[in-house]
Design a protein around this motif. Structure first.
Motif: not given
Length: 498
Positions: A414-439
C-alpha cells in the motif's frame, strides 16, 4: 465398348470441375491468381448469406481470416518438421546407446538411456541459458544502478509515530513534523536538533503545512480542529563539514538507536513550546486528517473524516465553502502551487478536483481509477496530478484529459502520502512495508532507498516530502518508528531519461 450417355458425361464433367475448383481454393496461397480466385468465390458465397455487416467490412474480415489461416498452416508445417527432427534425434540416441554397450539393449534399457541423454542435453541447455541470462542482467544492473541514496540526518524526539512533515518555503528553512503524540515540532535540517514544539492540540496532529510567505504553520488534528500558529526560531551554528560527514558515516546498531531515543525525547521536550493557536478552525464533526494553504496564503482548506472539506478565510476564520460529494471519509487534501485548485482524496476509491479560479463557479471533477482507498493525490508543477492508493498503485493523470491515467505504477505494498520533486519530477512512494521507492513521471523505477537494521525506517513509512532548494539533503521521510530521516538523492539525468 459401352458408350457414355450425354447426361452422365455432363454430370461427371461437373463433378470433376467442382473437385478441381475446391482444390484450387485449398491451395489459395500458392499463387496470386489462386488467391484472387479463392477470395472472389468466398465473397460471392457471402453475397448470398443474410448479414447486416457492410460488404467492405466483410471483405476485410475475409482477408484477415485468410492471413490467419496461412500463418497457422505455416506453423503447422514447422511443427511437423520439428517432430521429425525430434524422432531422428531419438533414433540417434538409441543407436549411440547400442554402440556404447556393444550389444543389444532391452526396450526398457533403451528408454532409460535415451531419457538419461535427453536430461543431460536439457541440463546443458539450461546451464548455458542461465549463464547468458546472468551476463545480460549483470550488464543491465551495471548500466542503470547509478542512483545515489544515502542518509544524512535522523530527526528523533517525538514520543509516537510521525504522520506528516513539511519544509518551510521561506527563511529560515526548517523541517516540520506532525506526530500522534499530540504535538508538532520544528527541526534544524543541518544539525537535526529540535528547535520548537507546538502543543496546542488535544489529539493526534495529522498534518503540517507552512505559509508561503510568512512564518506561520497550519496543523490538522484528531481533535476535530485545525490550528494556525506563528513561530520564531533561530538556527543553530552549523558544525564543520568534517563532523557532518563523520556523523553520516557512523552506522549505529538498532540497539544503540533505541538507547538514544530517550535522550532525544527529553531534549525535544526542553525546547521552547507554543501552547496557544493564533487561529482555531472548528467546523468539522470528525477528525481533521489534512489541511493546506491556497495560493497566496489568504485561505486554507481542511479535509475531515466527516466526508467533507472546508474552505476558510484565514483573517476572519470564516467558513466560506463546504465541499461535499465523497461517500466515505477523506484521507488527504492538496492545493495547486500557482492556481486556485484543490484536490481531495477519500476512502471511497476516488479523488476530486475542485476549481475555485472563477469566483462565481465552483466546478468539480471526479477521478475514478483506483480500487481501494486513495491515500493521497498531489499536484505537480505542470498540469498533472499523481494519486496513490491502498490498492498498491500510483497513477499519473493529465488535468486536460482526466478519463484515464497517462501512467500507472504497480507496487507490492500500500502507498501512503506521496510527493513529487518540482525540479526533477521524481515521485517518492512511502509504503506500509517500510520501503521508499522513487519513480519518474512515466512510471519507470529509478531507485529504492536503502533499509536495514542499521539504517532506514523500522516501521511503516507514512509520508515523504522533497526539498528542492537543498542540493544535499533533498528528500525527507517519516514513519511510525517515531523518526524522520533526511536523505541525499542523486539520480543522473541519463538514468532519468531512460
Amino acid at each position: 465398348m459401352p458408350v457414355e450417355s450425354g447426361s452422365s458425361a455432363a454430370a461427371r464433367h461437373t463433378k470433376q470441375k467442382r473437385k478441381s475448383h475446391s482444390l484450387s481454393i485449398r491451395r489459395s496461397n500458392s499463387t496470386e491468381q489462386d488467391q484472387r480466385a479463392g477470395t472472389g468465390m468466398q465473397r460471392d458465397m457471402l453475397d448470398g448469406q443474410d448479414s447486416k455487416l457492410p460488404l467492405s467490412m466483410r471483405s476485410t474480415l475475409l482477408d484477415l481470416f485468410g492471413q490467419i489461416e496461412r500463418e497457422f498452416e505455416s506453423l503447422y508445417i514447422e511443427n511437423l518438421e520439428l517432430r521429425r527432427e525430434i524422432d531422428t534425434l531419438n533414433e540417434r540416441l538409441v543407436s549411440d546407446g547400442q554402440t556404447i554397450e556393444g550389444g543389444e539393449l532391452s526396450k526398457g534399457a533403451l528408454k532409460a538411456k535415451a531419457s538419461h541423454s535427453t536430461s543431460q542435453l536439457s541440463q546443458k541447455l539450461k546451464t548455458t541459458y542461465k549463464a547468458s541470462t546472468s551476463k545480460i542482467v549483470s550488464s543491465f544492473k551495471a548500466t542503470t544502478s547509478r542512483a545515489v541514496c544515502q542518509i544524512l540526518k535522523e530527526y528523533v524526539g517525538h514520543r509516537d509515530g510521525i504522520w506528516d512533515l513539511a519544509i518551510t518555503r521561506n527563511s529560515p528553512v526548517v523541517l516540520g513534523t506532525a506526530s500522534a503524540d499530540h504535538s508538532a515540532a520544528l527541526w534544524s535540517i543541518e544539525t537535526g536538533k529540535c528547535l520548537l514544539r507546538y502543543a496546542g492540540h488535544v489529539g493526534s496532529v495529522n498534518s503540517i503545512k507552512f505559509h508561503p510567505t510568512e512564518q506561520m504553520a497550519l496543523t490538522a488534528s484528531g481533535d476535530q480542529t485545525a490550528h494556525i500558529w506563528r513561530y520564531m526560531v533561530q538556527l543553530p551554528v552549523i558544525p564543520p563539514v568534517a563532523d557532518i560527514s563523520a556523523q553520516c558515516d557512523d552506522e549505529l546498531d538498532l540497539s544503540d538507536k533505541e538507547e538514544g531515543d530517550g535522550d532525544a525525547e527529553a531534549q525535544c521536550s526542553e525546547v521552547p513550546t507554543i501552547r496557544v493557536a493564533t487561529t482555531t478552525l472548528k467546523s468539522h464533526q470528525g477528525v481533521v486528517i489534512a489541511a493546506d494553504w491556497l495560493v497566496g496564503g489568504k485561505q486554507v482548506v481542511t479535509a475531515s473524516w466527516d466526508r467533507a472539506a472546508n474552505l476558510y478565510e484565514v483573517e476572519t476564520s470564516e467558513l466560506v465553502h463546504t465541499l461535499t460529494g465523497h461517500d466515505q471519509e477523506l484521507t488527504h487534501c492538496c492545493t495547486h502551487p500557482s492556481q486556485r485548485l484543490v484536490v481531495t482524496s477519500s476512502r471511497d476509491t476516488t479523488f476530486r478536483l475542485w476549481d475555485f479560479r472563477d469566483p462565481s463557479i465552483h466546478s468539480v471533477n471526479v477521478f475514478q481509477g483506483h480500487t481501494d482507498t486513495v491515500t493521497s493525490a498531489v499536484f505537480t508543477v505542470g498540469d498533472n496530478v499523481v494519486s496513490g492508493s491502498d490498492d498498491r498503485t500510483v497513477k499519473v493523470w493529465d488535468l486536460k484529459n482526466m478519463r484515464s491515467p497517462i501512467a500507472t505504477i504497480r507496487t507490492d505494498s500500500a502507498v501512503n502520502r506521496i510527493s513529487v520533486s518540482a525540479n526533477q519530477r521524481i515521485i517518492a512512494l512511502p509504503h506500509d512495508n517500510r520501503q521508499v521507492r522513487l519513480f519518474d513521471m512515466t512510471g519507470v523505477r529509478l531507485a529504492r532507498l536503502p533499509r536495514s537494521n542499521r539504517q532506514g525506517h523500522r516501521r511503516m513509512v507514512c509520508c515523504s516530502v522533497w526539498n528542492d532548494e537543498n542540493a544535499s539533503c533533498n528528500l525527507f521521510t517519516c514513519g511510525f518508528d517515531r523518526q524522520a530521516i533526511g536523505w541525499n538523492i542523486n539520480i543522473p539525468v541519463l538514468l532519468q531519461e531512460k
